[in-house]
Each structure stands twice: as structure tokens, then as C-alpha cells.
Design an enzyme around this catalytic site. Structure first.
Site, short mmCIF file in Angstrom:
data_model
loop_
_atom_site.label_atom_id
_atom_site.label_comp_id
_atom_site.label_asym_id
_atom_site.label_seq_id
_atom_site.Cartn_x
_atom_site.Cartn_y
_atom_site.Cartn_z
N THR A 42 0.87 -1.18 0.00
CA THR A 42 0.00 0.00 0.00
C THR A 42 0.90 1.22 0.00
O THR A 42 2.13 1.11 -0.01
CB THR A 42 -0.92 0.03 1.24
OG1 THR A 42 -0.14 0.41 2.39
CG2 THR A 42 -1.57 -1.33 1.48
N CYS A 43 0.28 2.40 0.05
CA CYS A 43 1.09 3.62 0.08
C CYS A 43 1.85 3.78 1.39
O CYS A 43 2.76 4.61 1.50
CB CYS A 43 0.21 4.84 -0.19
SG CYS A 43 -1.12 5.05 1.02
N ASN A 44 1.50 2.98 2.41
CA ASN A 44 2.15 3.10 3.73
C ASN A 44 2.94 1.88 4.16
O ASN A 44 3.57 1.91 5.21
CB ASN A 44 1.09 3.39 4.81
CG ASN A 44 0.57 4.80 4.75
OD1 ASN A 44 1.33 5.75 4.57
ND2 ASN A 44 -0.73 4.96 4.85
N HIS A 73 1.44 -9.06 13.97
CA HIS A 73 1.61 -7.84 13.18
C HIS A 73 0.52 -7.73 12.11
O HIS A 73 -0.10 -6.67 11.95
CB HIS A 73 2.99 -7.83 12.53
CG HIS A 73 3.22 -6.66 11.62
ND1 HIS A 73 3.43 -5.38 12.10
CD2 HIS A 73 3.24 -6.57 10.27
CE1 HIS A 73 3.58 -4.54 11.08
NE2 HIS A 73 3.46 -5.24 9.96
N GLU A 120 -8.24 3.54 10.42
CA GLU A 120 -8.79 3.74 9.07
C GLU A 120 -9.27 2.42 8.50
O GLU A 120 -8.75 1.35 8.82
CB GLU A 120 -7.75 4.41 8.17
CG GLU A 120 -6.45 3.65 8.01
CD GLU A 120 -6.40 2.85 6.75
OE1 GLU A 120 -7.41 2.81 6.03
OE2 GLU A 120 -5.36 2.23 6.48
#
Length: 472
Positions: free
Chosen positions: A88-90, A129, A144
Site C-alpha cells: 500500500t502507500c504506507n 503484526h 482507518e
């Protein structure tokens, strides 16, 4: 070369290496390259995760890896039995089952200059995790919702392309289940923490329901679109007006939210009709002038999420007003509410982690049971063939087909009944975390099975096991 980041695996990078020429031959022939496995399936320690995330890596490092998913599968799949890549973007994370001793070396080569930002997790820590990621506890914005869908899509991609099987299925099933439970039983995703969502939430607290109200959204860009969609989701009976510099964009958004489209030149006539006005535009100077706002009905509300501001302040006294500074307070209050839910969410994660660990061990025990049952069926088949031979020798050829079928059914039933206590014991030993007791027993069955397979290689070769490419 010393690799301190690899040492976290606890010795997974072993000294036994397969020659590259031999490996290439294996990959070319489509043979699965696997690590050494225990007698009882795969222990939870066979699960490895390598993670590069926003929490400990610069965003340019994560961004450089985000679009390399297919390359990651092509590069790393030959060194693991199962593999899922979450990008993902993170975050960029790789989850692998029973990796080959060279797996982490290949990961380091793949990551290149970003390898120093990677963290390696194993076994229960790797699963924990992933559960926290799916629950929104590791997100840049706490709680989110988008990450849960991203986790699900990452697994589905791996499954559909043949990279994920029963163990990754179990891991991601529990991770997605945990993410849903956390959101359903806590308020970790309470409210909206983006400016558009916070604006819709804050305005609703002031004016009440949007149903029956006229809502004017000035701007059809990303922020304005989010506002319009959220209003429609909350209020099927609201009248939504979209005003935009480019009328075509206003029309497109209006069609999506069942609204009405206008150009910016219609603002003077739209403002007096509106109960709530959301300004979400990019302008150099205020678009909604004070003299325009003077014509609005008393009690109407103006919300400005534009930066720079699109509304001239101070607004007339008969109107309500919320600007970006006011929304920032709302966002911080929402985040604080979410933070208070973290302990409750973490308890759910730990509960599900315990259930997952038991389910994993049961699945490993099922593999052991399959080995024992395979041995029993081979022995049974040999004895049935001997029985059929004797029956034919006794002159009962005409009844042999019926007799053989009855004998086969009897033998299968007998195997299940005789093995019932052993199956119960195998599950109990695995679930209670005592696989060592089962290892010795299963190894005995495997030795006997190999003897019989050696005697009858074509007839008795156990099915469903991948050919291995062992070290030279």
C-alpha cells in the site's frame, strides 16, 4: 556481508545452500523449492514476515516498493511454499511460509537500498503484526478502514495466482476476521479524521439530519466529491446541489450522488436556497464574498475546507460557520476517542491470535494424520489384493467383485474406527503445543510408508505432495 536485519529471523538463514545452477533447473522444471519441514506439518515458526512500513521507513522507500508486487512474487516465490505480498502507500510487507534458507538473502537483494529499513518477524509475532495491520492499529491514521480491504485483496491476488494455499488461507482468514471484529466491537474507526469527512460530521452535529435539507457543495474535486458522497450516504432524501468551475465535472458528480449540477456563476441564486454550504475549492482569494452570504437564510451553515480559505470572514452574524481550524479540533477529538479504544482492540487481537495459533496447529496435525492414514490405506490395499487372490484361488471368481467391494468398505470403516483415538490424540497434542510427541510417531509411519513406496513406487506413491528440489 554482515546482515544485522536478517539476524532477527533466529537462524533462518542456514549454512546449507542449493547451487544456483541446481536452483535454476528446479525453477525451470516448475518444482517447488521448500525448506526442511517437521514431521507434523509446518510449525507456526515456519511463518515469516518482512515489513517496510511508514512507522520505521521514509515514505520514499515505501513508495518505491509499492508498485513492485508482481516482481516480488516472481523473485521470491521459488524460495517459499506460500507467499502473500501486501503493498500500500504506507507499507510493503511479505508473508512467507517455510522459506528456503536463501529466502531472506533474496529479499535483501530485492529490496536493494531499502533493505536497511526492513524488519523481520517470525511465528506468532508475524501473525500478530498482520492482525494489527488489518485492525487499523498500525495505520498512519489510527483505525482507518481502507487497510482491511487492501489486506483482503492482497490475499485474493495471491490465492488466484497460485501463491497462497491452506496455511496462508488460514492466516489471512483470521486476520480479516480480526479486523472486522475490532471495528464491530470497538470504536477504533469512530468518526472521520479527514477534512471532508470531519466537515460532514461536524455540520450534521449542528443542523441535525441532512434529510429534507438543501446541501450546496462548491467544488467537484476530490474533497468536494467525498463531501457529496458522504451526505448522500447519510441522507437519501437530501437535495444536493453541485457547483463547479467546469460544469462537466459537476454533472458527472451530480449523476453519481443523484444531485443537480451548476456552474459557479449560479452561486448568487443557489446560496439563498441552501441550508448548508460546503466550500471545497482551490482559489487565490475568497470565492464566497460577504455580500453573497448576506442573502442566505438565518440559521444556515457555511463550512469551508478550502486552503486558502474560499469564504470571506467574518461571515454575517445570522449564519453559522466552521473553518479548517475548527475542523482540526474536531479531528483531534475524534482521534483521541479512537485512541481510547486501542486497549480494547488489542485484547481482541490477542484473543483471535490465540484461536489462530490453535487452528494452525490443528492444520499441521491434519497433515500428520494424512500421513498415518496414507500408510493404513496402502497396507489395507495390499491385504485386500492378497485376499482377492486367495478368493480367486478358492474358485469364487464370480463373486469376487462383490466380495472385493464389501471388503474394501469394511477395511475403510475399520481404519477410521481403529485410528479414531490416534486422530483425537494427534489434534490434542498439536493444539496443546506438544508437537514433539507426535513427531516421533508420525516419523515412524513415514519410514514404513517409504519402505512400501520403495517396493511399489508407481502404485503407492502418496499423492498431493510437491516434488522437492533438495540441496546438492
Amino acid at each position: 556481508m554482515h546482515r544485522p536485519w536478517l539476524s532477527a529471523i533466529g537462524g533462518a538463514v542456514g549454512p546449507e545452500m542449493v547451487g544456483m545452477e541446481r536452483l535454476r533447473d528446479c525453477v525451470r522444471r516448475g518444482v517447488t523449492v521448500v525448506a526442511e519441514e517437521s514431521a507434523v506439518g509446518h510449525s507456526l515458526e515456519s511463518l515469516v514476515a518482512v515489513a517496510v512500513t511508514h512507522k520505521w521507513a521514509p515514505m520514499d522507500a515505501v513508495g518505491a516498493l509499492e508498485n513492485r508486487v508482481e516482481e516480488a512474487y516472481e523473485t521470491l516465490a521459488p524460495y517459499a511454499e506460500e507467499l502473500v505480498v501486501l503493498a500500500t502507500c504506507n507499507r510493503f510487507e511479505v508473508y512467507a511460509l517455510a522459506p528456503d534458507p536463501r529466502f531472506l538473502v533474496k529479499v535483501e537483494e530485492f529490496l536493494g537500498p531499502y533493505a536497511s529499513y526492513a524488519r523481520v518477524l517470525r511465528g506468532e509475532e508475524a501473525a500478530r503484526h498482520l492482525f494489527r495491520v488489518a485492525s487499523g492499529l498500525e495505520s498512519a491514521i489510527l483505525g482507518e478502514n481502507e487497510i482491511l480491504g487492501q489486506v483482503s485483496r492482497a490475499y485474493e491476488y495471491a490465492r488466484e495466482h497460485g501463491y497462497a494455499y491452506k496455511y496462508m488461507s488460514l492466516l489471512f482468514h483470521y486476520a480479516i476476521k480480526t479486523g472486522k471484529l475490532v471495528r464491530g466491537k470497538t470504536m477504533i474507526s469512530y468518526g472521520n479524521v479527514g477534512a471532508p469527512g470531519a466537515a460532514v460530521h461536524a455540520a450534521e452535529k449542528i443542523i441535525g439530519s441532512y434529510n429534507g435539507r438543501t446541501v450546496l457543495v462548491v467544488g467537484a474535486g476530490e474533497a468536494g466529491s467525498i463531501v457529496a458522497r458522504l451526505v448522500r450516504q447519510r441522507a437519501p432524501r437530501a437535495r444536493i446541489l453541485i457547483a463547479n468551475r467546469t460544469v462537466e465535472k459537476a454533472v458527472k458528480l451530480a449523476e453519481e450522488v443523484r444531485g443537480e449540477a451548476f456552474g459557479l456563476d449560479a452561486l448568487p441564486e443557489l446560496l439563498p436556497r441552501s441550508d448548508v454550504v460546503f466550500a471545497a475549492v482551490t482559489v487565490e482569494e475568497p470565492l464566497l464574498r460577504r455580500e453573497m452570504l448576506e442573502r442566505m437564510r438565518p440559521g444556515s451553515l457555511v463550512v469551508d475546507i478550502s486552503n486558502p480559505p474560499a469564504v470571506e470572514t467574518p461571515v454575517p452574524s445570522h449564519l453559522g460557520y466552521i473553518g479548517l481550524q475548527g475542523l482540526e479540533r474536531v479531528i483531534q477529538e475524534t482521534l483521541e476517542r479512537r485512541r481510547r479504544e486501542v486497549p480494547k482492540a488489542e485484547r481482541i487481537v490477542e484473543e483471535q491470535l490465540g484461536l489462530f495459533a490453535k487452528a494452525w496447529r490443528r492444520r499441521a496435525a491434519d497433515e500428520a494424520i494424512a500421513t498415518m492414514m496414507e500408510y493404513a490405506r496402502i497396507v489395507s490395499r495390499e491385504e485386500l489384493e492378497e485376499l482377492a487372490s486367495r478368493l480367486r484361488g478358492a474358485g469364487v471368481d464370480g463373486a469376487s467383485t462383490i466380495v472385493e467391494k464389501l471388503a474394501q468398505d469394511f477395511a475403510e470403516s475399520l481404519i477410521k474406527k481403529l485410528y479414531r483415538p490416534l486422530i483425537v490424540y494427534a489434534h490434542r497434542a498439536a493444539v496443546e503445543g506438544e508437537p514433539g510427541q507426535l513427531d516421533n510417531l508420525v516419523e515412524s509411519f513415514r519410514r514404513e510408508l517409504e519402505k512400501r513406496v520403495t517396493r511399489h513406487p508407481k502404485r503407492d506413491r502418496p499423492s498431493g505432495r510437491p516434488e522437492k528440489c533438495p540441496p546438492d
